[in-house]
Design a protein around this motif. Sequence first.
Motif, PDB file in Angstrom:
ATOM      1  N   VAL A  46      -1.576  32.418  38.991  1.00  0.00           N
ATOM      2  CA  VAL A  46      -0.839  32.569  40.242  1.00  0.00           C
ATOM      3  C   VAL A  46      -1.860  32.748  41.356  1.00  0.00           C
ATOM      4  O   VAL A  46      -2.690  33.666  41.298  1.00  0.00           O
ATOM      5  N   GLY A  47      -1.835  31.865  42.359  1.00  0.00           N
ATOM      6  CA  GLY A  47      -2.797  31.984  43.438  1.00  0.00           C
ATOM      7  C   GLY A  47      -2.536  31.013  44.565  1.00  0.00           C
ATOM      8  O   GLY A  47      -1.689  30.122  44.471  1.00  0.00           O
ATOM      9  N   ASP A  48      -3.294  31.185  45.645  1.00  0.00           N
ATOM     10  CA  ASP A  48      -3.181  30.314  46.815  1.00  0.00           C
ATOM     11  C   ASP A  48      -4.164  29.164  46.631  1.00  0.00           C
ATOM     12  O   ASP A  48      -5.315  29.238  47.048  1.00  0.00           O
ATOM     13  N   VAL A  97       0.944  29.333  44.403  1.00  0.00           N
ATOM     14  CA  VAL A  97       1.102  28.322  43.355  1.00  0.00           C
ATOM     15  C   VAL A  97       1.182  29.022  42.001  1.00  0.00           C
ATOM     16  O   VAL A  97       0.451  29.977  41.737  1.00  0.00           O
ATOM     17  N   ALA A  98       2.072  28.555  41.149  1.00  0.00           N
ATOM     18  CA  ALA A  98       2.178  29.068  39.781  1.00  0.00           C
ATOM     19  C   ALA A  98       1.904  27.916  38.814  1.00  0.00           C
ATOM     20  O   ALA A  98       2.470  26.830  38.944  1.00  0.00           O
ATOM     21  N   LEU A  99       1.028  28.171  37.833  1.00  0.00           N
ATOM     22  CA  LEU A  99       0.641  27.165  36.854  1.00  0.00           C
ATOM     23  C   LEU A  99       0.751  27.734  35.452  1.00  0.00           C
ATOM     24  O   LEU A  99       0.537  28.926  35.243  1.00  0.00           O
ATOM     25  N   SER A 100       1.033  26.873  34.504  1.00  0.00           N
ATOM     26  CA  SER A 100       0.974  27.249  33.094  1.00  0.00           C
ATOM     27  C   SER A 100       0.616  26.003  32.280  1.00  0.00           C
ATOM     28  O   SER A 100       0.275  24.963  32.850  1.00  0.00           O
ATOM     29  N   ASN A 101       0.688  26.120  30.967  1.00  0.00           N
ATOM     30  CA  ASN A 101       0.265  25.018  30.102  1.00  0.00           C
ATOM     31  C   ASN A 101       1.045  23.739  30.351  1.00  0.00           C
ATOM     32  O   ASN A 101       0.495  22.641  30.298  1.00  0.00           O
ATOM     33  N   TYR A 145      -6.650  37.965  46.326  1.00  0.00           N
ATOM     34  CA  TYR A 145      -6.624  37.985  44.865  1.00  0.00           C
ATOM     35  C   TYR A 145      -5.768  36.860  44.312  1.00  0.00           C
ATOM     36  O   TYR A 145      -4.828  36.380  44.970  1.00  0.00           O
ATOM     37  N   MET A 146      -6.100  36.462  43.102  1.00  0.00           N
ATOM     38  CA  MET A 146      -5.250  35.588  42.305  1.00  0.00           C
ATOM     39  C   MET A 146      -5.146  36.218  40.921  1.00  0.00           C
ATOM     40  O   MET A 146      -5.949  37.077  40.550  1.00  0.00           O
ATOM     41  N   ALA A 147      -4.148  35.828  40.171  1.00  0.00           N
ATOM     42  CA  ALA A 147      -3.984  36.306  38.794  1.00  0.00           C
ATOM     43  C   ALA A 147      -4.219  35.132  37.857  1.00  0.00           C
ATOM     44  O   ALA A 147      -3.738  34.024  38.096  1.00  0.00           O
ATOM     45  N   THR A 148      -4.971  35.381  36.792  1.00  0.00           N
ATOM     46  CA  THR A 148      -5.295  34.310  35.851  1.00  0.00           C
ATOM     47  C   THR A 148      -5.439  34.898  34.451  1.00  0.00           C
ATOM     48  O   THR A 148      -5.291  36.108  34.264  1.00  0.00           O
ATOM     49  N   THR A 149      -5.727  34.047  33.482  1.00  0.00           N
ATOM     50  CA  THR A 149      -5.779  34.510  32.092  1.00  0.00           C
ATOM     51  C   THR A 149      -7.040  34.033  31.391  1.00  0.00           C
ATOM     52  O   THR A 149      -7.618  33.005  31.729  1.00  0.00           O
ATOM     53  N   GLN A 150      -7.448  34.804  30.395  1.00  0.00           N
ATOM     54  CA  GLN A 150      -8.485  34.422  29.440  1.00  0.00           C
ATOM     55  C   GLN A 150      -8.133  35.109  28.124  1.00  0.00           C
ATOM     56  O   GLN A 150      -8.315  36.316  27.988  1.00  0.00           O
ATOM     57  N   GLU A 157      11.246  31.957  41.291  1.00  0.00           N
ATOM     58  CA  GLU A 157      11.110  31.872  39.835  1.00  0.00           C
ATOM     59  C   GLU A 157      10.668  30.455  39.477  1.00  0.00           C
ATOM     60  O   GLU A 157      11.293  29.482  39.873  1.00  0.00           O
ATOM     61  N   VAL A 158       9.589  30.359  38.706  1.00  0.00           N
ATOM     62  CA  VAL A 158       9.048  29.056  38.290  1.00  0.00           C
ATOM     63  C   VAL A 158       9.129  28.964  36.773  1.00  0.00           C
ATOM     64  O   VAL A 158       8.535  29.773  36.058  1.00  0.00           O
TER      65      VAL A 158
END
Length: 873
Positions: free
Chosen positions: A204-206, A167-171, A129-134, A186-187
């Motif tokens: 958040v994902g691989d 991996v953690a990503l944001s804007n 699993y990965m976590a993402t947004t919409q 913590e990122v």
Amino acid sequence: MTTTDDHQVLPKIVRPTHYDITLTPDLKEFVFTGHETINLDINEDTKVIILNANEIEVKSAKLGKLNSESHDAVSIEHDEAKSTVKLTFPEEYPAGCKVKLYLEFTGILNDKMVGFYRSSYEENGEKRYMATTQFEATEARRAFPCWDEPAIKATFDITLIVPSDLVALSNMNVISEKSQGNDKREVKFATTPIMSTYLVAFIVGDLGYIEDSTSGVQNGGKPVLVRVYTLKGNEETGRFALRVSVDCLEYFAGVFGIPYPLPKCDMVAIPDFEAGAMENWGLITYRTAAVLFDPNASDARFKQRIAYTVCHELAHQWFGNLVTMEWWDHLWLNEGFATWVGYLAVDKIFPDWDIWTQFVSEAFQRGLQLDSLKSSHQIEVPVNDPSEISQIFDAISYYKGASVIRMLSNYLGENVFLAGVRRYLKKHEYGNASTNDLWNSLAEESGKDISEFISIWTRKVGYPVLTVTEPSPDTLNISQSRFLSTGVIDPEEDITIWWVPLNIDVGTGNYKDLKDVVLTQKEKSLNLPNRHEDFYQLNSRKTGVYRVNYIPERLAKLGQAVKKDMLETSDRVGLVADAGALAISGHGKTSGLLNLIKEFDKEEQYIVWMEINTRLSDLTSVWFEQPDYQSLLSFQCNLLSKLVHKLGWEYKSDDDYLTTMLRSLVIKIAGRAGDKDVVNEARRRFKLFISDNDENALHPNIRGVVYEIVLIHGGGEEEFEAILNIYKTAKIADQKVVALTALGHAQQEKLIQRALELSISDNVKSQDIIYPFTGLKENCKSRRALWSFIKQNWELIQNRYQHSLSLFGHIIKSLDSFSSFDDIRDIEDFFKDKNTKEIERPLQQSLENIRVRAAWLSRDKKDVEDWLRNNGF
């Protein structure tokens, strides 16, 4: 929640200026915890704060002035119906003061593809699993309590606490990372520009990535780091999208005169994604098939889709992100502009694709088709309830909006128009704007009162058909009336008088002399200058948003002009499109359309054949239960036989893109229609591909086409199983799509049932139901089975897709392939006791499309029968 100008919006008592949000997702339990500090301006004396929250439980809330003691809320009240939380505090805070709101909360990593959600994929036989947004349009409230409206902008500090190996990503870019123990880190990300909540994103994902940078030449000397993130092992399939994005960002920074304001732009392929892509600022998310392309194994059709989708989403970084619509009424400022600008960029990067002519055949026609229904809506459509928002992400907001922009740009001149756009962006950057703000900027640049003549196009539903008669050899009489596909219009529906640029071409090369002739009344007469070979046409290059109804003799002469090569490609496309639409509505006869199409037997342009295929598909789709159905297919085979033979099946290294696409298209049209040579060759190659594992037997461009042909013409369980196995084992996203779509073309009843059951099984992701449904809808043998299946599984479908409204709407639109009034009654009876609030627009549009089709069949059934008999079919 209050109502302002009929909009259901939050009270204006307080407004946020900055959010500091920390989230900790749990990818095993599928929950997350969060805490946030929100800086607020108090506008009215209050001790009550109301903000949005959906499926979030606020555990604690404190409020206090800056550098002062904070106070716990005395009550926290959730209103699920309104998706709000009401916080009441023990003391009142006066207007004008600044405070901080401290919240602790928990939420769900749902599987609905909205809000903060989980996406799954297989790796070495294990589900991961990965976590993402919409968040568009109103789903940020599922991730953190907020003021979830486009005009309520703020800045954001995002912190994610994630497993150390992910991996953690944001804007924004990462500014610090530190260990939290227990295999977590913590990122922290840099502070965003001021922006709307629906554009916030985090993942958040691989993941792995490839990267490149813009030169910075057009970006104020600042290079932009661009990355494409994918599941590990797929990174190189993002190479094409990466190249397009770098070129596109360079182009937009120059043409808009405003640098891309973020230091990086990430694009991420998401395994589960409701839409095609989402323009989150600096972190754009995509369906895998909309961003990943393997030059050795992908279908070339997807190359153009990826290029356009990337350019569309990057256009949003200016149109939508930098300058945001005030409210969803003005959605077209985001989507119409991003559509037009997306085509502009693709044309710049890939000039040999003739993308603007493709616009005439695809986007332009889709906008006109929907807008020819009484159940259409204005471009500037009133949106009050949040449930209405998703229903206007349609061909009106995107394609009619883009078509109106294209018409205005053509009228003003592209340079003047773009200068006005630059003025608009600069004036409203980091803020919100309305349609009038755009018109004002264009007026200031052009010196013309834009609003006076163009507002009618955004505020009124529909568009005109111009009826042209010839009272004398050198005189035209032109009248306008609203065009409806029903062909029946009441007087009260025909009161709009559109501003219509006529763009008349008289075949002398001097059509620009008549470019500024505009129809601004119901009717006018016009004297033509000397014409070439008794030739003229209106709406040259098809930049005007209208259809033209010529007298039959003129239509025949234009058909002859096609053979003399007097019409540009876009004009040939438009001629066929108008004739097809006018046959449907009853303004013309279907025999007239067929006579016109006959004149294209020597046509070799891919985009023209795209339009001919659309119109013939419309016709055969409506006649699918009529005795003349097979005769119509025979006409198609006869029309294409020479071209199929000329092009052959082999793709050559020196083929240009449009030739490549033409070969695939004509094989599909002829094969579906039953051309014996094409069907036999498809079967032969399919056998080599499946049984002999000969990869070269089926070029990736025609694999999906051949799967369909084989299943349509005698394919049984063995072929179905082979294609199903391709779907299950394919590593390339587009090859999974073409195989899954093809399964819907099975002809045997038991195989149709298998395709239906597959569509909602665990073997097909929820997002991908649209692919088998597309095949099943196109397949004449399975349409009724599809509708029965939807009825039988309505509760499951509603529960699964009621939060994925674009997919829900797509499912509903699969009903509009019928052609009888009995089917209308059946559909209405089924839905009469159902809650259709979230799907009311697509449902009514589907029903109206069936009425249009039924009326067309009833009116022209004998006309088609006579034409086929008289022409030897």
